[in-house]
Write an enzyme that holds these catalytic residues in place. Structure first.
Site, PDB file in Angstrom:
ATOM      1  N   ASN A 211     110.368  58.508  42.390  1.00 13.52           N
ATOM      2  CA  ASN A 211     111.108  59.295  41.400  1.00 13.52           C
ATOM      3  C   ASN A 211     110.914  58.653  40.037  1.00 13.52           C
ATOM      4  O   ASN A 211     110.233  57.644  39.906  1.00 13.52           O
ATOM      5  CB  ASN A 211     112.587  59.398  41.798  1.00 13.52           C
ATOM      6  N   ASP A 280     116.622  59.731  49.146  1.00 19.09           N
ATOM      7  CA  ASP A 280     117.514  60.158  50.235  1.00 19.09           C
ATOM      8  C   ASP A 280     116.730  60.505  51.493  1.00 19.09           C
ATOM      9  O   ASP A 280     117.288  60.553  52.583  1.00 19.09           O
ATOM     10  CB  ASP A 280     118.311  61.389  49.794  1.00 19.09           C
ATOM     11  N   PHE A 326     126.325  54.855  40.583  1.00 17.02           N
ATOM     12  CA  PHE A 326     125.929  55.835  39.564  1.00 17.02           C
ATOM     13  C   PHE A 326     125.846  57.203  40.239  1.00 17.02           C
ATOM     14  O   PHE A 326     125.686  57.288  41.466  1.00 17.02           O
ATOM     15  CB  PHE A 326     124.552  55.472  38.985  1.00 17.02           C
ATOM     16  N   LYS A 340     131.409  61.357  44.988  1.00 15.87           N
ATOM     17  CA  LYS A 340     130.697  60.160  45.445  1.00 15.87           C
ATOM     18  C   LYS A 340     131.566  58.911  45.319  1.00 15.87           C
ATOM     19  O   LYS A 340     131.448  57.966  46.098  1.00 15.87           O
ATOM     20  CB  LYS A 340     129.395  60.007  44.640  1.00 15.87           C
TER      21      LYS A 340
HETATM   22  O1  PMT Z   1     116.097  53.589  35.775  1.00 13.85           O
HETATM   23  P1  PMT Z   1     116.216  54.388  34.524  1.00 13.85           P
HETATM   24  O2  PMT Z   1     114.905  55.006  34.134  1.00 13.85           O
HETATM   25  O3  PMT Z   1     116.848  53.617  33.415  1.00 13.85           O
HETATM   26  O4  PMT Z   1     117.163  55.641  34.841  1.00 13.85           O
HETATM   27  C1  PMT Z   1     118.528  55.377  35.044  1.00 13.85           C
HETATM   28  C2  PMT Z   1     119.060  56.216  36.223  1.00 13.85           C
HETATM   29  C3  PMT Z   1     119.020  57.663  35.838  1.00 13.85           C
HETATM   30  C4  PMT Z   1     118.224  55.963  37.463  1.00 13.85           C
HETATM   31  C5  PMT Z   1     120.502  55.723  36.470  1.00 13.85           C
HETATM   32  O5  PMT Z   1     121.276  55.966  35.299  1.00 13.85           O
HETATM   33  C6  PMT Z   1     121.111  56.448  37.644  1.00 13.85           C
HETATM   34  O6  PMT Z   1     121.671  57.519  37.508  1.00 13.85           O
HETATM   35  N1  PMT Z   1     120.987  55.820  38.844  1.00 13.85           N
HETATM   36  C7  PMT Z   1     121.440  56.446  40.080  1.00 13.85           C
HETATM   37  C8  PMT Z   1     120.350  57.321  40.617  1.00 13.85           C
HETATM   38  C9  PMT Z   1     120.758  57.898  41.955  1.00 13.85           C
HETATM   39  O7  PMT Z   1     120.175  57.682  42.993  1.00 13.85           O
HETATM   40  O8  PMT Z   1     121.892  58.638  41.809  1.00 13.85           O
HETATM   41  P2  PMT Z   1     122.476  59.473  43.094  1.00 13.85           P
HETATM   42  O9  PMT Z   1     123.564  60.339  42.557  1.00 13.85           O
HETATM   43  O10 PMT Z   1     121.370  60.118  43.886  1.00 13.85           O
HETATM   44  O11 PMT Z   1     123.104  58.285  44.033  1.00 13.85           O
HETATM   45  C10 PMT Z   1     124.469  57.942  43.868  1.00 13.85           C
HETATM   46  C11 PMT Z   1     124.663  56.458  44.102  1.00 13.85           C
HETATM   47  O12 PMT Z   1     124.313  56.148  45.459  1.00 13.85           O
HETATM   48  C12 PMT Z   1     123.785  55.582  43.229  1.00 13.85           C
HETATM   49  O13 PMT Z   1     124.531  54.424  42.887  1.00 13.85           O
HETATM   50  C13 PMT Z   1     122.617  55.211  44.124  1.00 13.85           C
HETATM   51  O14 PMT Z   1     122.119  53.909  43.809  1.00 13.85           O
HETATM   52  C14 PMT Z   1     123.261  55.222  45.503  1.00 13.85           C
HETATM   53  N2  PMT Z   1     122.393  55.654  46.593  1.00 13.85           N
HETATM   54  C15 PMT Z   1     121.779  56.854  46.558  1.00 13.85           C
HETATM   55  C16 PMT Z   1     120.983  57.225  47.619  1.00 13.85           C
HETATM   56  C17 PMT Z   1     120.840  56.358  48.741  1.00 13.85           C
HETATM   57  N3  PMT Z   1     120.095  56.705  49.796  1.00 13.85           N
HETATM   58  N4  PMT Z   1     121.491  55.165  48.743  1.00 13.85           N
HETATM   59  C18 PMT Z   1     122.270  54.805  47.701  1.00 13.85           C
HETATM   60  O15 PMT Z   1     122.845  53.719  47.692  1.00 13.85           O
END
Ligand code: PMT
Length: 400
Positions: A211, A280, A326, A340
């Site tokens: 990504n 994911d 995040f 979340k």
């Molecule tokens: O890296 P940059 O280019 O600076 O960009 C920053 C960012 C956009 C990546 C950052 O600001 C951000 O939003 N990071 C979270 C990206 C993400 O996976 O968001 P999500 O909504 O899909 O996941 C929610 C949370 O669960 C996140 O803390 C993620 O780390 C975590 N997660 C998600 C999927 C997974 N399988 N395991 C996880 O732990």
């Protein structure tokens, strides 16, 4: 720093058209309560009269007028010691090359080499010079030595080009100066785990699914936590960023790798901040050989769900630990983020609309809303470093 007096800032000005903006930066630093002394390179004097800085600062502007270099060592070791912070704005490719090589052949390069104070550089130059691999390498070398940067903006340049290399807004440089001057040790004694960057889920020995995460957000958090006295462990996906000095880096590739790294490093950490973008889903099977084209037939890929790392460790949260996640959303940002927060047993979630200009993936800024169980705080567009400090401020508030 001696807090019984005004903070001392040495402002280095080099020979670029943006030199005139250093006058405004000086005024902002004074307004913020700092005393400022100025060192100008010979070329800087071609752009701004030293008398301007002398009038503004109330100190002699130091330039390369002495014809007896031995005086430099007297005056400028003293100035190197006077500084609580050394900021060079604008900084040319030349001064950065000198600093990266340890050259001390003029007042400015001599003094900055001698100082023990934190050094902040705000580059400004033509895009071609800024993007030149040699300039980039010099900046990486300086970053690895702990030099701080307020990166240039993109816009219309004096040479008529449009591109990266425009001096950062003086307000942002001043804000960065005060963060460094007032760099408190408010995270001293805390062990902070940060995750950053994308994952790579292999398809075959050649191809992978990933990504757009660059790691900048997570790296900014790691640097901010380090600067505020924390012991930092940074779990990083594959990114093009230099490892911040003073931080323990643990690399990962896939989401499963990240899960193992988090489970291994989370115990004993006081704060865990998950800015990484783990996939994911992963391909159900990884081909042993490079997948060949199917003679025009569609290529169907079956993918299976990856573990949710945040949720997994959220179920194992220890007393006294603070978990931050995040939410990267494209719609209903706050609703999804609030969901979340609960689902992953987080104490704080940082919601960002990754479709908003200036927010999310790969840019140097972000627009976030901090959501905790007792409320939410919408932050304006700002540098990822400023966002990182705001997140850490909120973590401290929640831990109080
Ligand atoms: O890296 P940059 O280019 O600076 O960009 C920053 C960012 C956009 C990546 C950052 O600001 C951000 O939003 N990071 C979270 C990206 C993400 O996976 O968001 P999500 O909504 O899909 O996941 C929610 C949370 O669960 C996140 O803390 C993620 O780390 C975590 N997660 C998600 C999927 C997974 N399988 N395991 C996880 O732990």
């Amino acid at each position: 720093m001696d807090t019984t007096r005004k903070p001392h800032v040495v402002l280095g000005v080099t020979g670029g058209i943006a030199a005139y903006k250093a006058c405004e930066l000086l005024r902002l630093l004074q307004k913020g309560g700092a005393e400022v002394q100025v060192i100008m390179t010979r070329n800087a004097c071609e752009f701004v009269n030293p008398l301007t800085f002398e009038t503004l600062s109330g100190y002699p502007a130091i330039t390369d007028t002495f014809d007896r270099p031995e005086r430099w060592s007297v005056e400028h070791i003293a100035l190197a010691k006077w500084a609580d912070l050394f900021v060079i704005a604008p900084a040319t490719a030349n001064i950065m090359a000198k600093m990266a090589s340890g050259i001390a052949d003029d007042m400015l390069s001599t003094t900055v080499l001698a100082t023990q104070a934190p050094v902040l550089i705000a580059p400004a130059m033509n895009s071609g010079m800024y993007l030149n691999p040699v300039t980039q390498r010099n900046m990486d070398d300086l970053r690895s030595l702990g030099v701080h940067f307020e990166d240039p903006s993109t816009g219309y340049l004096a040479c008529g080009d449009t591109g990266v290399g425009k001096l950062a807004p003086v307000e942002a440089i001043a804000e960065h100066c005060f963060r460094l001057l007032h760099r408190c040790e408010d995270l001293a004694g805390l062990r902070v785990l940060v995750t950053a960057g994308p994952t790579r889920e292999m398809l075959d020995p050649v191809r992978y699914i990933s990504n757009r995460s660059s790691g900048k957000m997570g790296y900014a958090i790691a640097e901010a936590a380090r600067d505020r006295g924390a012991e930092v462990v940074l779990l990083s996906g594959p990114v093009n960023l230099s490892t911040p000095s003073g931080v323990t880096l643990v690399p990962f590739t896939s989401t499963e790798d990240l899960l193992h790294a988090v489970l291994e490093n989370a115990p004993g950490c006081d704060v865990i901040i998950q800015a990484a973008a783990p996939a994911d889903y992963r391909p159900q099977a990884v081909a042993e050989q490079k997948i060949k084209k199917q003679g025009g037939e569609p290529f169907v890929l079956t993918m299976v769900e990856n573990p949710d790392v945040a949720a997994t460790i959220g179920r194992q949260k220890q007393p006294g630990q603070t978990f931050v996640g995040f939410a990267a959303e494209t719609e209903k940002v706050l609703d999804h983020a609030a969901g979340k927060l609960l689902k992953k047993n987080l104490d704080l979630i940082v919601a960002n609309d990754v479709t908003a200009p200036g927010a999310g993936f790969d840019v140097d800024t972000n627009i976030v809303t901090l959501i905790s169980k007792d409320g939410q705080q919408a932050l304006p567009l700002q540098s990822k470093r400023a966002v990182a400090d705001a997140i850490l401020d909120e973590v401290l508030r929640l831990r109080a």
